[in-house]
Design a protein around this motif. Structure first.
Motif, PDB file in Angstrom:
ATOM      1  N   ARG A 184       0.828  -1.209   0.000  1.00 52.67           N
ATOM      2  CA  ARG A 184       0.000   0.000   0.000  1.00 52.67           C
ATOM      3  C   ARG A 184       0.865   1.263   0.000  1.00 52.67           C
ATOM      4  N   ALA A 187       2.207   1.771  -3.539  1.00 53.23           N
ATOM      5  CA  ALA A 187       1.169   2.234  -4.449  1.00 53.23           C
ATOM      6  C   ALA A 187       0.829   3.702  -4.208  1.00 53.23           C
ATOM      7  N   LEU A 188       0.761   4.096  -2.988  1.00 54.98           N
ATOM      8  CA  LEU A 188       0.468   5.492  -2.677  1.00 54.98           C
ATOM      9  C   LEU A 188       1.587   6.420  -3.142  1.00 54.98           C
ATOM     10  N   LYS A 189       2.839   5.997  -3.009  1.00 53.73           N
ATOM     11  CA  LYS A 189       3.948   6.823  -3.479  1.00 53.73           C
ATOM     12  C   LYS A 189       3.895   6.986  -4.996  1.00 53.73           C
ATOM     13  N   GLU A 190       3.571   5.907  -5.715  1.00 53.12           N
ATOM     14  CA  GLU A 190       3.463   5.991  -7.172  1.00 53.12           C
ATOM     15  C   GLU A 190       2.322   6.910  -7.589  1.00 53.12           C
ATOM     16  N   ALA A 191       1.162   6.821  -6.906  1.00 54.63           N
ATOM     17  CA  ALA A 191       0.037   7.692  -7.225  1.00 54.63           C
ATOM     18  C   ALA A 191       0.384   9.150  -6.974  1.00 54.63           C
ATOM     19  N   LEU A 192       1.087   9.434  -5.904  1.00 55.50           N
ATOM     20  CA  LEU A 192       1.493  10.813  -5.625  1.00 55.50           C
ATOM     21  C   LEU A 192       2.448  11.335  -6.693  1.00 55.50           C
ATOM     22  N   VAL A 194       2.503  10.418  -9.883  1.00 55.50           N
ATOM     23  CA  VAL A 194       1.728  10.701 -11.094  1.00 55.50           C
ATOM     24  C   VAL A 194       0.962  12.005 -10.942  1.00 55.50           C
ATOM     25  N   ILE A 195       0.359  12.214  -9.798  1.00 52.52           N
ATOM     26  CA  ILE A 195      -0.396  13.455  -9.567  1.00 52.52           C
ATOM     27  C   ILE A 195       0.513  14.670  -9.649  1.00 52.52           C
ATOM     28  N   GLU A 196       1.713  14.584  -9.105  1.00 55.04           N
ATOM     29  CA  GLU A 196       2.640  15.704  -9.175  1.00 55.04           C
ATOM     30  C   GLU A 196       3.083  15.981 -10.611  1.00 55.04           C
ATOM     31  N   GLU A 197       3.290  14.911 -11.425  1.00 62.28           N
ATOM     32  CA  GLU A 197       3.693  15.099 -12.819  1.00 62.28           C
ATOM     33  C   GLU A 197       2.594  15.768 -13.633  1.00 62.28           C
TER      34      GLU A 197
END
Length: 260
Positions: A184, A187-192, A194-197
């Motif tokens: 988890r 996954a949260l680090k990857e989602a963050l 993508v959102i920052e990019e």
């Protein structure tokens, strides 16, 4: 003490009344027990400046040598009240009173009230101290008992086991829970990321405001221009068709206009 107008140093205790020659208390003159003794008021003489009270025995025995009554003199009323209060505390009550309940001496009452207040204050302090110390004492005893049990019995039982390292191994449930938490977290680090990019690479500009072309329509009606190719002249009384142009007075017809 009357009977020769001599002064002595008196010492009152709970059992007896003694008097000495001076304050050094080396030469004791006499001692009388306080059993069956009572106090009696003695009227002052006309020329006397002393305050006198008497001590007598209720069984009509001699108090001092051949005297049935021992009279004592004081220099002031305060000394007389102090003597009476001290004798009452020692158990020697006035002649017409049988106990401390019927005592009306004001100085004694003040002393009793002061002692009562001091006792109440002391008991209140004791109560608050015990109320504060009890939970601390119980907690202290519990912690010491647990420490003693761990050091004396629990450690001995743990060391007695053959596989001590197995006690420190991670359980399967705990391992599965730890791996799930790590997944988890990734996954949260990857989602963050993508959102920052997306937020940094995407930019938007607002649309320009619409152009106001109403002035052109007003200009065409007020100032008719030259006829255009393909316009058809519309004569009053004829049915208009698609593409016909209304002939405004003062305008010149163009090529291709149809006259109706």
């Amino acid at each position: 003490m009357k009977g020769g107008a001599r002064e002595y140093w008196f010492v009152l205790s709970a059992e007896s009344l003694s008097w000495f020659r001076d304050e050094e208390e080396k030469q004791k003159k006499y001692m009388i027990p306080l059993d069956n003794l009572k106090l009696r008021n003695v009227d002052r003489g006309f020329m006397s400046s002393k305050f006198v009270f008497a001590i007598f025995n209720t069984e009509l025995r001699n108090v001092y040598k051949d005297y049935r009554c021992l009279e004592l003199a004081c220099n002031s009323q305060e000394e007389l009240d102090s003597w009476r209060a001290s004798l009452i505390r020692a158990g020697v009550y006035p002649e017409k009173e049988n106990g401390p309940e019927s005592c009306t001496d004001p100085q004694l009452k003040r002393q009793v009230e002061t002692i009562r207040k001091l006792v109440d204050s002391y008991m209140s302090i004791i109560y608050k101290t015990m109320k504060d110390l009890m939970p601390k004492t119980v907690t202290h005893l519990m912690i010491n008992s647990v420490k003693e049990f761990i050091s004396s019995e629990l450690l001995a039982q743990l060391y007695a086991l053959e596989e001590c390292t197995a006690l420190m191994d991670e359980s399967p449930e705990q391992r599965q829970h730890r791996e799930e938490v790590l997944r988890r977290h990734a996954a949260l680090k990857e989602a963050l990321a993508v959102i920052e990019e997306i937020s940094t690479s995407t930019c938007s500009t607002p649309l320009p405001p619409p152009v106001d072309s109403s002035w052109r329509q007003q200009s065409e009606w007020s100032h008719p221009g030259k006829p255009r190719a393909g316009d058809r002249l519309l004569v009053p009384g004829s049915a208009p068709r698609a593409g016909d142009r209304l002939l405004v007075p003062g305008s010149a017809p163009r090529a291709g206009d149809r006259l109706l």
